[in-house]
Design a protein around this motif. Structure first.
Motif, PDB file in Angstrom:
ATOM      1  N   PHE A 211      20.408  -0.828 -21.264  1.00 19.30           N
ATOM      2  CA  PHE A 211      19.665  -2.033 -20.884  1.00 19.30           C
ATOM      3  C   PHE A 211      20.442  -3.311 -21.188  1.00 19.30           C
ATOM      4  CE2 PHE A 211      15.324   0.292 -21.562  1.00 19.30           C
ATOM      5  CZ  PHE A 211      15.638   1.131 -20.523  1.00 19.30           C
ATOM      6  N   PRO A 212      21.069  -3.439 -22.379  1.00 21.82           N
ATOM      7  CA  PRO A 212      21.819  -4.678 -22.642  1.00 21.82           C
ATOM      8  C   PRO A 212      22.963  -4.908 -21.662  1.00 21.82           C
ATOM      9  CG  PRO A 212      21.390  -3.511 -24.698  1.00 21.82           C
ATOM     10  CD  PRO A 212      21.002  -2.588 -23.584  1.00 21.82           C
ATOM     11  N   TYR A 213      23.576  -3.846 -21.148  1.00 22.51           N
ATOM     12  CA  TYR A 213      24.654  -4.019 -20.171  1.00 22.51           C
ATOM     13  C   TYR A 213      24.113  -4.671 -18.893  1.00 22.51           C
ATOM     14  CZ  TYR A 213      27.540  -0.954 -23.077  1.00 22.51           C
ATOM     15  OH  TYR A 213      28.252  -0.411 -24.113  1.00 22.51           O
ATOM     16  N   VAL A 214      22.893  -4.311 -18.523  1.00 20.73           N
ATOM     17  CA  VAL A 214      22.272  -4.928 -17.345  1.00 20.73           C
ATOM     18  C   VAL A 214      21.862  -6.359 -17.650  1.00 20.73           C
ATOM     19  CG1 VAL A 214      20.356  -4.787 -15.702  1.00 20.73           C
ATOM     20  CG2 VAL A 214      21.488  -2.689 -16.478  1.00 20.73           C
ATOM     21  N   LEU A 215      21.299  -6.585 -18.841  1.00 19.10           N
ATOM     22  CA  LEU A 215      20.839  -7.926 -19.196  1.00 19.10           C
ATOM     23  C   LEU A 215      21.996  -8.914 -19.304  1.00 19.10           C
ATOM     24  CD1 LEU A 215      18.157  -6.975 -21.872  1.00 19.10           C
ATOM     25  CD2 LEU A 215      17.736  -7.845 -19.571  1.00 19.10           C
ATOM     26  N   MET A 216      23.210  -8.429 -19.647  1.00 19.15           N
ATOM     27  CA  MET A 216      24.362  -9.317 -19.719  1.00 19.15           C
ATOM     28  C   MET A 216      24.805  -9.765 -18.332  1.00 19.15           C
ATOM     29  SD  MET A 216      26.778  -7.953 -22.845  1.00 19.15           S
ATOM     30  CE  MET A 216      26.619  -6.201 -22.548  1.00 19.15           C
ATOM     31  N   LYS A 217      24.542  -8.952 -17.329  1.00 18.23           N
ATOM     32  CA  LYS A 217      24.824  -9.314 -15.932  1.00 18.23           C
ATOM     33  C   LYS A 217      23.590  -8.939 -15.113  1.00 18.23           C
ATOM     34  CE  LYS A 217      29.852  -8.809 -16.125  1.00 18.23           C
ATOM     35  NZ  LYS A 217      30.121 -10.236 -15.862  1.00 18.23           N
ATOM     36  N   PRO A 218      22.575  -9.809 -15.098  1.00 17.90           N
ATOM     37  CA  PRO A 218      21.282  -9.458 -14.526  1.00 17.90           C
ATOM     38  C   PRO A 218      21.333  -8.993 -13.073  1.00 17.90           C
ATOM     39  CG  PRO A 218      21.093 -11.461 -15.829  1.00 17.90           C
ATOM     40  CD  PRO A 218      22.556 -11.146 -15.734  1.00 17.90           C
ATOM     41  N   ARG A 219      22.360  -9.394 -12.313  1.00 21.65           N
ATOM     42  CA  ARG A 219      22.409  -8.954 -10.919  1.00 21.65           C
ATOM     43  C   ARG A 219      22.558  -7.435 -10.821  1.00 21.65           C
ATOM     44  NH1 ARG A 219      27.278 -11.615 -11.848  1.00 21.65           N
ATOM     45  NH2 ARG A 219      29.190 -10.367 -11.680  1.00 21.65           N
ATOM     46  N   LEU A 220      22.982  -6.796 -11.898  1.00 17.80           N
ATOM     47  CA  LEU A 220      23.125  -5.340 -11.866  1.00 17.80           C
ATOM     48  C   LEU A 220      21.785  -4.626 -11.775  1.00 17.80           C
ATOM     49  CD1 LEU A 220      25.995  -4.630 -14.424  1.00 17.80           C
ATOM     50  CD2 LEU A 220      26.102  -4.705 -11.935  1.00 17.80           C
ATOM     51  N   ILE A 221      20.685  -5.355 -11.919  1.00 16.97           N
ATOM     52  CA  ILE A 221      19.391  -4.727 -11.704  1.00 16.97           C
ATOM     53  C   ILE A 221      19.285  -4.200 -10.282  1.00 16.97           C
ATOM     54  CG2 ILE A 221      18.137  -6.794 -10.975  1.00 16.97           C
ATOM     55  CD1 ILE A 221      16.883  -3.913 -13.173  1.00 16.97           C
ATOM     56  N   LEU A 222      20.021  -4.826  -9.355  1.00 25.47           N
ATOM     57  CA  LEU A 222      20.044  -4.326  -7.972  1.00 25.47           C
ATOM     58  C   LEU A 222      20.651  -2.926  -7.919  1.00 25.47           C
ATOM     59  CD1 LEU A 222      21.247  -7.553  -6.120  1.00 25.47           C
ATOM     60  CD2 LEU A 222      18.909  -6.661  -6.284  1.00 25.47           C
ATOM     61  N   ALA A 223      21.646  -2.675  -8.763  1.00 28.41           N
ATOM     62  CA  ALA A 223      22.247  -1.343  -8.813  1.00 28.41           C
ATOM     63  C   ALA A 223      21.257  -0.324  -9.363  1.00 28.41           C
ATOM     64  CB  ALA A 223      23.503  -1.381  -9.674  1.00 28.41           C
ATOM     65  N   ALA A 224      20.512  -0.717 -10.397  1.00 31.16           N
ATOM     66  CA  ALA A 224      19.510   0.183 -10.954  1.00 31.16           C
ATOM     67  C   ALA A 224      18.423   0.492  -9.935  1.00 31.16           C
ATOM     68  CB  ALA A 224      18.907  -0.431 -12.211  1.00 31.16           C
ATOM     69  N   MET A 225      17.986  -0.526  -9.191  1.00 33.25           N
ATOM     70  CA  MET A 225      16.959  -0.322  -8.173  1.00 33.25           C
ATOM     71  C   MET A 225      17.461   0.598  -7.058  1.00 33.25           C
ATOM     72  SD  MET A 225      15.693  -4.298  -8.197  1.00 33.25           S
ATOM     73  CE  MET A 225      14.755  -4.241  -6.686  1.00 33.25           C
ATOM     74  N   ALA A 226      18.717   0.388  -6.652  1.00 36.21           N
ATOM     75  CA  ALA A 226      19.293   1.231  -5.612  1.00 36.21           C
ATOM     76  C   ALA A 226      19.396   2.676  -6.079  1.00 36.21           C
ATOM     77  CB  ALA A 226      20.667   0.703  -5.208  1.00 36.21           C
ATOM     78  N   GLY A 227      19.861   2.871  -7.312  1.00 32.47           N
ATOM     79  CA  GLY A 227      19.972   4.215  -7.842  1.00 32.47           C
ATOM     80  C   GLY A 227      18.622   4.888  -7.999  1.00 32.47           C
ATOM     81  N   GLY A 228      17.649   4.147  -8.523  1.00 32.66           N
ATOM     82  CA  GLY A 228      16.314   4.720  -8.689  1.00 32.66           C
ATOM     83  C   GLY A 228      15.692   5.124  -7.374  1.00 32.66           C
ATOM     84  N   ALA A 229      15.774   4.231  -6.377  1.00 34.06           N
ATOM     85  CA  ALA A 229      15.193   4.538  -5.067  1.00 34.06           C
ATOM     86  C   ALA A 229      15.905   5.718  -4.411  1.00 34.06           C
ATOM     87  CB  ALA A 229      15.271   3.303  -4.175  1.00 34.06           C
ATOM     88  N   ALA A 230      17.227   5.768  -4.540  1.00 31.81           N
ATOM     89  CA  ALA A 230      17.985   6.875  -3.953  1.00 31.81           C
ATOM     90  C   ALA A 230      17.610   8.196  -4.609  1.00 31.81           C
ATOM     91  CB  ALA A 230      19.482   6.623  -4.080  1.00 31.81           C
ATOM     92  N   GLY A 231      17.427   8.176  -5.930  1.00 32.67           N
ATOM     93  CA  GLY A 231      17.050   9.396  -6.629  1.00 32.67           C
ATOM     94  C   GLY A 231      15.668   9.878  -6.248  1.00 32.67           C
TER      95      GLY A 231
END
Length: 464
Positions: free
Chosen positions: A271-291
């Motif tokens: 989580f801190p890695y995402v919070l340091m670069k908040p735009r990476l939440i898009l990567a998490a959303m893409a991965g979650g939806a794909a899964g």
């Protein structure tokens, strides 16, 4: 004036987030201590139902009572204990039996409502009666007041609470089925993934998805809902992207984070890695939806919540014949999040410096006098805090300092020194306003850990 308005909005945002986290933490707090029971039920289901690994009609008789009686009563008991200690736990369990008997669906939602509610009513009743009890009649009054209230709430559960909650549960189930039937379930990741990195992961999974998933699994033998929040793929993809393309100052910590996240199942580590670069939440959303989409296509599902969300826990609760779909969902999720995260990181070009932390780091005050104990607090008190407490215990052992892990809501009132993540610090201060709260940003190698050791060392010198 503009700065003051910005500060006000920041404080309001933190307050709202803290309130949401507190609500979610309470919901998760009723489920997390009972995860072992969920796993036991899931393993028995996977082994002995007609489509299980070792079909056995006699042993499969355990499945129904465990999911309809044991698990709800445990939840009601735990919820009551959170509100009013052991007395609240007992009346919470009594009242939960009422909603269990009054319905024909797993009554997790009912237990999460009636258990704490009954305990709260007993707390009010105790507050009225205790000062008025004559000496020598304490046990008599306490036992009868709890018995009468618990019995009355059980009767109300059969007559009213149970049927109402059953209707709500069935409506929620129909909503989930609608999303599944119309291939819309991947859209849930647009909400789940951002909420996860705000440390609402336990609330979403154990407070919402797991109860609905258990109801679905009780009828179908598996549920895709267990895979929405727990999939280790999105976090793995983001961490691998950080390892290859992230700032060089962070790369050294990533391999350890990958092991802890993917093999250990402690997702908070990324989580801190995402919070340091908040735009990476898009990567998490893409991965979650794909899964989730992959799980839908392959009809994948798990028989119980994988807790923690480790690849090993996934394999343990995968039904017979379901490994291909489950593993495909993890691989696809990791691949999608990696590709998007790598692109957002510019594939390592530019060597962009790390963004400033989302929340300001508060200058630590020093505890008065020697430090003898440290509380490591996280949202649920059973995941990241356990890992971090183990680390700090080794560092502070030479100073004779005890280290314990707790959920935010269970921090002892006499705690003097608390270590918690920045996003949870506001809640910690609300629980123990007089304690020194040390905030950290990263679970691995954060400077805050050195500051805590320095405080302890200085306190030890004072004592000497």
């Amino acid at each position: 004036m503009t700065t003051q308005l910005a500060d006000l909005k920041h404080l309001q945002g933190n307050s709202l987030r803290a309130r949401v986290q507190r609500l979610g933490g309470n919901l998760a707090g009723m489920i997390m201590p009972n995860i072992a029971a969920f796993i036991a039920w899931g393993l028995i289901t996977a082994l002995f139902i007609p489509t299980g690994w070792l079909p056995n009609a006699t042993l499969a008789e355990l499945v129904g009572p465990m999911v309809t009686v044991l698990l709800p009563v445990l939840i009601g008991y735990t919820g009551g204990r959170l509100v009013h200690g052991q007395r609240g736990a007992v009346v919470g369990a009594i009242a939960t039996v009422g909603v269990v008997v009054g319905t024909d669906v797993p009554m997790f939602l009912g237990a999460m409502i009636v258990g704490p509610l009954t305990a709260f009513l007993l707390k009010l009743l105790d507050g009225y009666l205790v000062p008025r009890i004559r000496a020598g009649f304490e046990m008599l009054v306490n036992n009868f007041s709890a018995g009468i209230l618990g019995g009355g709430m059980a009767l109300l559960g059969v007559i009213s609470f149970g049927p109402v909650v059953e209707a709500l549960t069935k409506a929620a189930g129909k909503g989930v089925n609608f999303l599944v039937d119309n291939s819309l379930l991947p859209l849930a990741s647009l909400i789940v993934e951002p909420a996860k990195v705000l440390f609402l992961n336990n609330a979403i999974n154990h407070g919402v998805l797991s109860p609905l998933g258990v109801q679905q699994a009780a009828g179908a033998g598996k549920s895709i809902l267990f895979m929405i929040e727990t999939n280790p793929g999105p976090g793995l993809g983001i961490l691998v992207a950080y390892l290859l393309f992230g700032p060089r100052t962070l790369r050294a910590s990533v391999p350890g984070a990958i092991i802890i996240q993917f093999l250990g199942g402690i997702h908070e580590i990324y989580f801190p890695y995402v919070l340091m670069k908040p735009r990476l939440i898009l990567a998490a959303m893409a991965g979650g939806a794909a899964g989730v989409g992959t799980a839908l296509i392959t009809s994948a599902g798990l028989v119980a919540p994988p807790a923690p969300g480790s690849i090993f826990a996934y394999l343990a609760v995968t039904p017979r014949g379901g490994y291909a779909g489950v593993l495909a969902a993890i691989v696809v999720a990791a691949g999608a999040s990696f590709v998007v995260a790598a692109a957002l990181l510019g594939f390592g070009r530019g060597r962009e410096p790390v963004a400033e932390p989302v929340a300001p780091v508060v200058e630590d005050a020093a505890p008065a006098g020697p430090v003898t104990s440290l509380v490591v607090a996280c949202d649920a008190g059973m995941g990241s805090s356990v890992m971090l407490a183990s680390q700090m215990r080794k560092r502070l052992e030479p100073y004779g300092v005890t280290v314990e892990h707790k959920s935010i809501s269970e921090i002892p009132p006499d705690a003097r020194l608390v270590l918690t993540h920045t996003d949870l610090a506001a809640r910690a201060r609300g629980v123990v306003p007089d304690a020194v709260i040390v905030e950290f940003q990263s679970f691995l190698g954060d400077p805050a850990f050195d500051r805590v050791e320095a405080m302890v060392r200085e306190g030890a010198q004072i004592r000497a």
